[in-house]
Design a protein around this motif. Structure first.
Motif, short mmCIF file in Angstrom:
data_model
loop_
_atom_site.label_atom_id
_atom_site.label_comp_id
_atom_site.label_asym_id
_atom_site.label_seq_id
_atom_site.Cartn_x
_atom_site.Cartn_y
_atom_site.Cartn_z
N VAL A 275 0.83 -1.20 0.00
CA VAL A 275 0.00 0.00 0.00
C VAL A 275 0.86 1.25 0.00
CG1 VAL A 275 -1.80 1.29 1.21
CG2 VAL A 275 -1.87 -1.21 1.19
N LEU A 276 1.88 1.27 0.85
CA LEU A 276 2.77 2.43 0.91
C LEU A 276 3.43 2.68 -0.45
CD1 LEU A 276 4.38 1.73 4.39
CD2 LEU A 276 3.11 3.80 3.80
N SER A 277 3.85 1.61 -1.10
CA SER A 277 4.51 1.76 -2.39
C SER A 277 3.58 2.35 -3.43
CB SER A 277 5.04 0.41 -2.85
OG SER A 277 5.60 0.51 -4.14
N ASN A 278 2.36 1.83 -3.49
CA ASN A 278 1.42 2.33 -4.50
C ASN A 278 0.94 3.75 -4.18
OD1 ASN A 278 1.06 0.19 -6.53
ND2 ASN A 278 0.47 -1.03 -4.76
N TYR A 279 0.82 4.07 -2.89
CA TYR A 279 0.47 5.44 -2.52
C TYR A 279 1.62 6.38 -2.88
CZ TYR A 279 -1.07 9.40 0.36
OH TYR A 279 -1.46 10.64 0.80
N ARG A 280 2.82 5.91 -2.67
CA ARG A 280 4.01 6.69 -3.04
C ARG A 280 4.02 6.98 -4.53
NH1 ARG A 280 8.79 4.41 -4.99
NH2 ARG A 280 10.74 5.52 -4.60
N LEU A 281 3.62 5.99 -5.34
CA LEU A 281 3.55 6.18 -6.78
C LEU A 281 2.54 7.28 -7.13
CD1 LEU A 281 4.10 5.49 -9.73
CD2 LEU A 281 2.45 3.62 -9.52
N LEU A 282 1.39 7.26 -6.48
CA LEU A 282 0.39 8.30 -6.73
C LEU A 282 0.95 9.68 -6.43
CD1 LEU A 282 -2.57 9.17 -7.33
CD2 LEU A 282 -3.04 8.83 -4.90
N LEU A 283 1.68 9.79 -5.32
CA LEU A 283 2.28 11.08 -4.95
C LEU A 283 3.31 11.51 -5.99
CD1 LEU A 283 2.74 10.45 -1.11
CD2 LEU A 283 0.99 11.87 -2.21
N GLU A 284 4.10 10.57 -6.48
CA GLU A 284 5.10 10.90 -7.50
C GLU A 284 4.43 11.36 -8.79
OE1 GLU A 284 7.64 7.48 -7.89
OE2 GLU A 284 9.09 8.31 -6.47
N LEU A 285 3.36 10.68 -9.18
CA LEU A 285 2.66 11.06 -10.40
C LEU A 285 2.03 12.45 -10.27
CD1 LEU A 285 0.92 7.65 -11.25
CD2 LEU A 285 2.85 8.71 -12.44
N ASN A 287 3.48 14.76 -8.60
CA ASN A 287 4.63 15.63 -8.34
C ASN A 287 4.66 16.15 -6.89
OD1 ASN A 287 7.05 16.71 -9.32
ND2 ASN A 287 6.13 18.70 -9.72
N ARG A 288 4.16 15.36 -5.98
CA ARG A 288 4.21 15.69 -4.55
C ARG A 288 5.47 15.05 -3.97
NH1 ARG A 288 -1.83 13.83 -3.12
NH2 ARG A 288 -1.21 14.29 -0.96
N VAL A 289 6.59 15.63 -4.34
CA VAL A 289 7.90 15.02 -4.11
C VAL A 289 8.21 14.89 -2.62
CG1 VAL A 289 10.37 15.23 -4.53
CG2 VAL A 289 8.74 15.90 -6.32
N VAL A 290 7.92 15.92 -1.85
CA VAL A 290 8.24 15.91 -0.42
C VAL A 290 7.49 14.79 0.28
CG1 VAL A 290 8.13 17.20 1.73
CG2 VAL A 290 8.79 18.36 -0.39
N ALA A 291 6.20 14.65 0.00
CA ALA A 291 5.39 13.60 0.62
C ALA A 291 5.88 12.22 0.21
CB ALA A 291 3.93 13.78 0.25
N ALA A 292 6.28 12.07 -1.06
CA ALA A 292 6.79 10.79 -1.54
C ALA A 292 8.09 10.42 -0.84
CB ALA A 292 6.99 10.84 -3.06
N LYS A 293 8.96 11.40 -0.62
CA LYS A 293 10.23 11.14 0.06
C LYS A 293 10.01 10.74 1.52
CE LYS A 293 13.18 11.73 -3.26
NZ LYS A 293 13.96 10.56 -3.75
N LYS A 294 8.98 11.29 2.14
CA LYS A 294 8.67 10.90 3.53
C LYS A 294 8.28 9.43 3.59
CE LYS A 294 7.24 15.39 5.42
NZ LYS A 294 6.11 16.18 5.99
N ILE A 295 7.53 8.99 2.58
CA ILE A 295 7.17 7.58 2.54
C ILE A 295 8.40 6.72 2.30
CG2 ILE A 295 5.91 5.83 1.23
CD1 ILE A 295 3.65 7.75 0.90
#
Length: 392
Positions: A275-285, A287-295
């Motif tokens: 789940v974390l990985s797929n949510y991280r992908l959504l954030l990257e798509l 362009n929510r880079v800071v939130a993706a890096k936190k994950i």
């Protein structure tokens, strides 16, 4: 990168054993989550037919002819005196004599009739036979090595399978509570990692997850939506199904509901790498880079019973050409599973992306050393030869 877990495994082996089991606690999910499940966006579904969606009751149904065949088998002189759990295992062993492992998600009736299917089909068949003979089954997830990676279509499929514990009577108190059980592990491998015990309803929901995974690989997202919805009727707190429903919403263009579903799944299982990985992908798509890096940071702090999740994360980062993150996750994976040669090849690609040619050459040599698959070895040797020529 979509992470889907298919409940199947290619190794053609069957393990039957009887064990004495000591007490083992089973995690109980909080039932309050079911009522909090975010509302699905039904407007995404237009014309998909439900004709091919099996009803819940049909998953493990046996025909009258099949029940008569079972009755005749257990009436044999060498079978009739056995405890019922052993009758089940002997019958499954008998049915698997000419079983064709073609990887189909058949119901019990279908796998019996066709003499084929994947390990989920076998588990369903075992479940049906057990119910017919009043044997109590308990299921445990077994994490297995990824069997398919298809990076070009941004899918990565990993594999779990289940093993079944058969009891002549329902265990009192905790599961695995000091009784005698016969264990059926359909495709055992010495590198498998055992996972959680799953409930009967969750086990049945896994069949819908498999069907939904097939639909998603075929880009039939509306059909996947309906299959996942049916599975969530059985197991509304099953984080894997919620995760896939979130992916389906994203693929159908509703990222807002997708995010709500990811967050809900994480409320149920905060440490779910999938789940974390797929949510991280959504954030990257987005362009929510800071939130993706936190994950990313959180993922690196976790330890998982399924080390293959880190491989999936590394492959995802490699697809985004995030080579340093690739190296971090793949090295973490290799620390837990140092035998898996595709991880070394992916790690070599990442090191090459970082400009570390000598490191890439060294890692490729390790991949070559580990693999006994001719095609893989040929591919790795060609890559190493190319790098050697460049460095010369």
């Amino acid at each position: 990168m979509l992470i889907v877990k298919h409940l199947c495994h290619p190794k053609l082996a069957l393990l039957f054993c009887t064990v004495l089991l000591s007490a083992c606690s089973v995690h109980s999910k909080n039932s309050q989550h079911a009522s909090d499940l975010p509302q699905f966006n039904q407007a995404l579904i237009y014309s998909t037919s439900t004709e091919n969606v099996p009803e819940i009751a049909s998953l493990t149904y046996l025909s009258e002819a099949q029940r008569q065949e079972l009755a005749a088998f257990i009436a044999k002189d060498n079978i009739k005196a056995l405890p019922n759990r052993l009758k089940v295992s002997e019958f499954i062993k008998h049915k698997m004599t000419n079983f064709n492992y073609e990887g189909k998600n058949y119901t019990s009736t279908e796998s019996w009739k066709n003499q084929s299917g994947n390990c989920m089909a076998l588990a369903l068949l075992t479940y049906s036979v057990a119910k017919e003979l009043n044997v109590y089954p308990i299921f445990q997830v077994v994490h297995a090595a990824p069997i398919l990676t298809n990076i070009t279509s941004d899918f990565l499929v990993t594999s779990d399978h289940v093993r079944t514990f058969l009891y002549d009577e329902k265990p009192s108190g905790h599961f695995f509570s000091g009784g005698t059980a016969t264990v059926i592990d359909y495709f055992p491998d010495r590198f498998d990692r055992t996972g959680a015990i799953v409930s009967e309803s969750e086990f049945l929901a896994m069949f819908y997850r498999n069907l939904a995974a097939d639909a998603m690989l075929a880009k039939q997202y509306e059909f996947a939506f309906i299959l996942l919805e049916r599975g969530l009727m059985l197991a509304p707190d099953y984080d894997a199904l919620i995760n896939m429903m979130a992916i389906t919403h994203r693929r159908l263009g509703d990222e807002q509901t997708a995010e709500k579903l990811y967050l809900h799944a994480l409320d149920i299982k905060p440490n779910s790498l999938a789940v974390l990985s797929n949510y991280r992908l959504l954030l990257e798509l987005q362009n929510r880079v800071v939130a993706a890096k936190k994950i990313d940071q959180y993922l690196l702090s976790l330890e998982s019973s399924n080390p293959y999740s880190y491989y999936s994360l590394g492959i995802e980062a490699l697809e985004f050409k995030d080579y340093q993150t690739t190296v971090t996750f793949l090295e973490k994976f290799i620390d837990n599973a140092p035998y898996f040669h595709p991880a070394y090849f992916a790690l070599a690609r990442a090191q090459l992306g970082l400009g570390n040619t000598e490191k890439a050459q060294k890692i490729l040599k390790k991949a070559i050393e580990l693999t006994d698959m001719p095609d893989s070895k040929k591919h790795y040797l060609a890559k190493l030869d190319m790098l050697n020529n460049v460095s010369d």
